[in-house]
Design an enzyme around this catalytic site. Structure first.
Site, PDB file in Angstrom:
ATOM      1  N   PRO A   2      -0.526 -17.615  -6.110  1.00 50.07           N
ATOM      2  CA  PRO A   2       0.928 -17.539  -6.192  1.00 50.07           C
ATOM      3  C   PRO A   2       1.190 -16.959  -4.742  1.00 50.07           C
ATOM      4  O   PRO A   2       0.983 -15.864  -4.415  1.00 50.07           O
ATOM      5  CB  PRO A   2       1.078 -16.845  -7.254  1.00 50.07           C
ATOM      6  CG  PRO A   2      -0.333 -16.269  -7.692  1.00 50.07           C
ATOM      7  CD  PRO A   2      -1.121 -16.813  -7.183  1.00 50.07           C
ATOM      8  N   GLU A   3       2.072 -17.998  -4.000  1.00 50.62           N
ATOM      9  CA  GLU A   3       2.730 -17.507  -2.855  1.00 50.62           C
ATOM     10  C   GLU A   3       4.147 -17.318  -3.135  1.00 50.62           C
ATOM     11  O   GLU A   3       4.818 -17.568  -4.396  1.00 50.62           O
ATOM     12  CB  GLU A   3       2.394 -18.541  -1.904  1.00 50.62           C
ATOM     13  CG  GLU A   3       0.823 -18.665  -1.730  1.00 50.62           C
ATOM     14  CD  GLU A   3       0.539 -19.903  -0.500  1.00 50.62           C
ATOM     15  OE1 GLU A   3       1.094 -19.890   0.267  1.00 50.62           O
ATOM     16  OE2 GLU A   3      -0.668 -20.077  -0.756  1.00 50.62           O
TER      17      GLU A   3
END
Ligand code: ZN
Length: 276
Positions: A2-3
């Site tokens: 998850p960015e």
DNA sequence: CTCGGCGCCTGCACGC
DNA sequence: TGCGTGCAGGCGCCGA
């Protein structure tokens, strides 16, 4: 995971169902994702109301009514899932923490297969101090081409490593660092102090573009990432180089190369992104 | 101070 | 089918 785009998508998906809801009870399944003892953590959150949902970089920030913040770093495989009151379907396979909500609003589940994620509870002051250690928001007004150029010049590290340093820019991870370098036509292994002003301008545009388009697609699901509603992100189909070793470059058809840099994969087109 | 290497933890894809 | 290997979105710690 998850960015930034994935964190932004999760924040948007939590806002409607979670804002204004209060915690009835916290059930800790895996205390190793917490920065406190399980009972302490649960006790401090009991009765708290979620007042605003946002993010800082790739971290989710849940502001409580007394201005404390629950900060969630999703690590590699973290999910924040809303489970409605009569939640049908199979139960989550790897829950780490349940936040059961008052008033029959269901629950918020922190789910994490690998448990590299962390949940931290901050006072307003602690939150401000932590936030100040992070670089600018890449989609915000502080992130300018000029500021980026200055930052790049001040370091001799490879571009991909520079982009992963959250103190430089907040929210870029390995997928979007590789994609941005491709769009900007810069070798991700290039030392940042070797890049000129034009390269900095191209990189600035590329970072903003790839993050914005990934948000529009609700993020990239490689395996674990899900939105707050449990859906997969659609940006994977739009990746140009990440995970595409051996496939033809979308610009020039040269095979995409995978190398290892600082123990992590780096993907690039050797023709479109020539070594400096 | 900066930088790269490594461990953390689990599951899955692949080759034999 | 079973087993071993490599790989995965992140990050904090450690030593050079
Ligand atoms: Zn190319």
């Amino acid at each position: 995971m998850p960015e930034l785009p994935e964190a932004e998508t999760i924040a948007r998906g939590l806002r409607e169902p979670l804002t204004g809801a209060s915690v009835d009870r916290v059930a800790v399944i895996h205390a190793d994702v917490l920065d406190l003892e399980a009972e302490d953590f649960a006790g401090r959150l009991r009765g708290s109301r979620f007042e605003a949902i946002g993010r800082r970089g790739k971290n989710l920030v849940l502001r409580l009514a007394d201005s404390r913040r629950l900060v969630v770093n999703l690590g590699m495989s973290g999910r924040l899932l809303m489970r409605g009151p009569g939640a049908g379907g199979p139960p989550p396979t790897h829950p780490a923490v349940y936040f059961h909500l008052q008033g029959g609003l269901g629950s918020l589940v922190y789910h994490d297969v690998r448990r590299f994620g962390r949940l931290s509870l901050h006072s307003a002051k602690e939150y401000a101090a932590w936030s100040a250690t992070l670089g600018p928001e890449p989609l915000g007004p502080e992130f300018t081409a000029v500021a980026l150029e200055r930052g790049l010049r001040s370091s001799a590290t490879p571009l991909r490593s520079w982009l992963l340093d959250q103190r430089r820019v907040a929210g870029v991870g390995n997928i979007y660092a590789n994609e941005a370098a491709f769009l900007a036509r810069i070798d991700p292994r290039a030392r940042t102090n070797s890049l000129d002003a034009d390269a900095a301008r191209r990189l600035h545009r590329a970072i903003r573009r790839v993050l914005s388009e990934a948000i529009d697609a609700r993020g990239t699901t490689l395996r674990d990432y899900r939105t707050a509603q449990g859906w997969e992100g659609e940006y994977g189909a739009k990746l140009q180089v990440y995970g595409r070793a051996g496939e033809p470059c979308p610009r020039c058809a040269e095979p995409i190369v995978r190398e290892v840099l600082s123990n992590r994969s780096v993907f690039f087109c050797p023709r479109c992104q020539p070594a400096p």
